[in-house]
Design a protein around this motif. Structure first.
Motif, short mmCIF file in Angstrom:
data_model
loop_
_atom_site.label_atom_id
_atom_site.label_comp_id
_atom_site.label_asym_id
_atom_site.label_seq_id
_atom_site.Cartn_x
_atom_site.Cartn_y
_atom_site.Cartn_z
N LEU A 60 0.82 -1.21 0.00
CA LEU A 60 0.00 0.00 0.00
C LEU A 60 0.85 1.26 0.00
N ASN A 61 1.95 1.24 0.76
CA ASN A 61 2.81 2.41 0.87
C ASN A 61 4.08 2.00 1.59
N HIS A 62 5.08 2.87 1.53
CA HIS A 62 6.32 2.62 2.25
C HIS A 62 7.00 3.94 2.59
N GLY A 170 -15.37 -8.15 5.32
CA GLY A 170 -15.49 -8.29 3.87
C GLY A 170 -16.04 -7.08 3.16
N GLU A 171 -16.66 -6.16 3.90
CA GLU A 171 -17.29 -5.00 3.29
C GLU A 171 -16.52 -3.70 3.53
N ARG A 172 -15.35 -3.77 4.13
CA ARG A 172 -14.60 -2.56 4.44
C ARG A 172 -14.17 -1.86 3.16
N ALA A 173 -13.93 -0.58 3.29
CA ALA A 173 -13.49 0.22 2.15
C ALA A 173 -12.21 -0.37 1.57
N GLU A 174 -12.12 -0.33 0.25
CA GLU A 174 -10.92 -0.85 -0.41
C GLU A 174 -9.73 0.01 -0.02
N LYS A 175 -8.63 -0.64 0.29
CA LYS A 175 -7.44 0.09 0.70
C LYS A 175 -6.75 0.72 -0.50
N ARG A 176 -6.12 1.85 -0.26
CA ARG A 176 -5.41 2.57 -1.31
C ARG A 176 -4.18 1.78 -1.71
#
Length: 187
Positions: A60-62, A170-176
């Motif tokens: 996702l990030n670093h 299962g319904e959480r917002a999609e991660k960036r």
């Protein structure tokens, strides 16, 4: 952080659910042994570029950091420990090829302690992390998961620790996910 505009307010990370964090780094044990540590030093940016080109792998990030003139490391935020494991063990990745070389040198007795390698991986359950960013662009956990106004999760640390997403896992917002060509830190 060149090119990133600071948010003139207090925010917190929009992370929901468990958070997977990898700390990975190297230590130069003998500065004069450049031919041993330089390839290791250059390997991480290559892996980060590889991951940025394929967001589905789950990075996702670093954040690139230094602890001393001889110790360098990266804090990585992953979608899940499963995606981290899959990347680490995929034979089609640069990571796998680098470890084949390192393990081969070790078996032949060619590792002489010139460079140290380390990593620590954590899966942090929801309710066990909190963050605050004041007058900052998205950074760290917030760069990986997005930012929300502080008030949305609570003005106090204890309130942010107590936050629970109201959606099932299962319904959480999609991660960036880092888009190709948009790797943080200019890599």
């Amino acid at each position: 952080m060149p090119g990133k505009k600071a948010t003139a307010t207090r925010t917190t990370a929009a992370a929901e659910g468990d958070v997977t964090v990898l700390l990975i780094g190297m230590r130069i044990n003998h500065f004069w042994a450049v031919h041993h540590w330089l390839p290791v030093f250059l390997a991480m940016p290559r892996m980060l570029r590889e991951l940025a080109k394929d967001p589905e792998r789950g990075l996702l990030n670093h954040v690139l950091l230094t602890a001393s003139p001889r110790t360098y490391y990266v804090v990585q935020y992953w979608e899940s420990k499963e995606k981290l494991y899959k990347y680490a063990h995929s034979p089609d990745t640069f990571h796998h090829r680098a470890w084949v070389i390192i393990n081969g040198k070790e078996r032949r007795g060619k590792v002489r302690g010139h460079v140290g390698l380390w990593h620590e991986a954590y899966v942090v359950p929801e309710g066990s992390y909190e963050s605050i960013y004041a007058d900052m662009p998205a950074f760290g956990l917030a760069a990986a998961h997005g930012q929300v106004p502080l008030e949305r999760r609570g003005k106090r640390a204890r309130d942010r620790f107590a936050y629970r997403s109201d959606k099932p896992a299962g319904e959480r917002a999609e991660k960036r996910v880092v888009a190709p060509g948009k790797a943080p830190d200019g890599l």
